[in-house]
Scaffold this active site. Structure first.
Site: not given
Length: 537
Positions: A45, A70, A72, A434, A438, A454
């Site tokens: 901020c 609440r 900003c 595999w 994936y 792989d």
């Protein structure tokens, strides 16, 4: 790491230092609440820093709002990336959070959510309050209100449309909830000046999608560009665009484009056809998953840098993220088409299927030639794929997964564990470990998906030029949990960048993987035991 560690606040000293330095790496990992103003802010901020005695820290926005603070209006907490604790914390809370993000509490009671994660309603509520500082309903309401706040600030959508897009069933209910939480009516916020709304037009919306740095957007685009389907999606050096289907209530399709937000802000720019406005909450959620915008690079690097092979890769590419996909079925089909062929060949097959069986748009979008949607499971369950160019076995597997999705044998439900997901998919003929991992990696964005079969991974980890077995690689990767998916992407990316790997991939169509295990013969058990594709896609 214990379940409690995943949802705990950073140490007070770290929070204080991040707040005072406005460190963007901590954006969304905690919020600063000021007791004198009853306002909570992001760590970044730009407002003058409050006195430490007036500061209270909260782990998430829902906890701050539950405590009576609440958001900003200056730093706008709705733009923070999510803290991503669902990726590594308590399994039940993690799965429940993912379901809430998909709108599980929009039309169902809390008991239904608890049942989906195999907990009692009281136990689920207790876990949320204990771990997150807010109830499941509080998390759900805060998410909807903050999204509505962003739409009110950044778009010119009518307030009624904002209410519906944020998941409120009526304008009256939205007005009441907004005023109770933020002490102002939605129209009062809308009257405040907002430069972002100046870029809007009647059929074009623009939204920010925040992330926490570093973020390697160029690598993300490079991955998606090599797999983009003409007519369905388009990727260039600056952004990603695709067509998007409507829903039963609002069937008109549209388009979207994602690019960098100008000015160096830590955000992506979402441009959206206004016909898709009722789906804004779902679309933004899909894109956050697809572009992995809620990842915490610090936590991932801390876990993976202990490995001597991964440590230099993380230093070289600290902002590499998981490139997920827009639709689970689309990713699953493309994974099957990519078994034991090159990426380019898989893309060609997928493009033919999309053009042949995908629904054409009523009016083709001129931008990037977007012209049709990817086909649904209903369209492919009994489709004749003889002319696509794939083998009969692959064609049958595509039809099988379409039918399995329709009858519920497999799905993309986010509450499933990785083991459950993989077990269900590998029970189908033609789907090996595999492919299942994936799909989990790219359809679900699962951070721990790991295709140990792989070939590229098996060769990338050893430093002596040898190749690891899948069993040995799995054992080595235990130390990478729960971020094995990120380790996979780092190793794939490094292999793709190596000239030797490029030369190897330019050889035979199989790109070095073992030969296929037959076509229509009863070889399903053999396919499942070894795997169906052993190269990086």
């Amino acid at each position: 790491m214990s379940p409690h560690d995943a949802t705990a606040l950073p140490p007070p000293r770290v929070c204080e230092q991040a707040r005072l330095s406005r460190d963007p790496r901590f954006d969304g990992l905690f919020f600063t609440a000021v007791t004198s103003t009853r306002i909570y802010c992001r760590p970044v901020c730009p407002a003058p820093t409050p006195k430490p005695a007036n500061v209270t820290y909260f782990r998430n926005a829902a906890a701050a709002e539950t405590a009576g603070f609440r958001p900003c209006l200056r730093c706008r907490p709705e733009l923070s990336p999510a803290d991503g604790t669902w990726r590594r914390g308590d399994a039940a809370v993690a799965r429940a959070l993912k379901l809430i993000e998909q709108g599980a509490l929009a039309g169902q009671p809390l008991s239904a959510l608890a049942e989906r994660v195999n907990l009692g309603e009281r136990q689920l509520r207790r876990l949320f309050v204990e771990r997150l500082g807010a109830s499941p309903t509080g998390v759900h309401c805060t998410r909807r209100l903050l999204f509505a706040k962003q739409l009110l600030t950044e778009t010119t959508l009518p307030v009624t449309d904002v209410a519906l897009a944020a998941g409120f069933g009526s304008l009256r209910r939205f007005n009441a909830a907004f005023k109770e939480a933020y002490r102002m009516a939605p129209r009062e916020l809308r009257r405040r000046p907002a430069a972002a709304r100046g870029a809007q037009s009647g059929d074009h919306l623009v939204l920010r999608l925040g992330y926490r740095p570093p973020y390697d957007f160029e690598s993300m685009l490079a991955f998606l560009r090599g797999r983009a389907l003409p007519g369905v999606e388009h990727v260039d050096g600056h952004g990603y665009a695709r067509v998007v289907a409507g829903d039963p209530a609002h069937p008109t399709p549209g388009w979207l484009r994602v690019s960098r937000w100008p000015g160096g802000e830590h955000a992506l720019k979402l441009e959206l056809h206004a016909a898709l406005a009722p789906r804004l909450l779902d679309i933004s959620g899909r894109l956050r998953r697809m572009f992995d915008l809620d990842a915490d690079p610090r936590a991932i690097a801390a876990a993976l840098s202990t490995d001597p092979v991964l440590k230099p890769l993380l230093r070289k590419r600290p902002g590499l993220r998981l490139p997920s996909g827009w639709d689970g079925f689309e990713i699953a089909v493309r994974a099957i088409l990519g078994q034991q062929v090159s990426v380019a060949a898989a893309r060609t097959f997928a493009s033919r299927i999309a053009e042949r069986f995908g629904a054409p748009l009523p009016d083709a979008h001129a931008m990037h030639g977007l012209s049709h949607l990817f086909p649904t499971p209903e369209a492919l369950a009994n489709a004749d794929l003889a002319d696509i160019g794939i083998t009969r076995t692959r064609a049958e597997t595509v039809r099988t997964i379409a039918g399995a999705l329709l009858d519920g044998r497999v799905d993309f439900r986010v509450e499933r564990t990785l083991d459950d997901f993989v077990a269900r998919w590998t029970a189908l003929p033609g789907i090996g470990p595999w492919t299942a991992h994936y799909i989990a990696l790219r359809a679900l964005g699962h951070p721990d998906a790991f295709p140990a079969d792989d070939l590229v991974l098996q060769k990338a980890v050893p430093t002596d030029g040898t190749r690891m077995t899948a069993r040995a690689l799995t054992a080595r990767a235990e130390a990478w949990r729960p971020w094995r998916g990120y380790a996979t992407l780092q190793l794939w990316r490094e292999a793709m960048a190596a000239p030797a790997a490029r030369a190897s991939r330019a050889n035979a169509p199989g790109r070095g993987e073992p030969p296929a295990t037959g076509s229509g013969r009863p070889a399903a058990r053999a396919r499942r035991k070894r795997d169906d594709a052993k190269v990086a896609r």
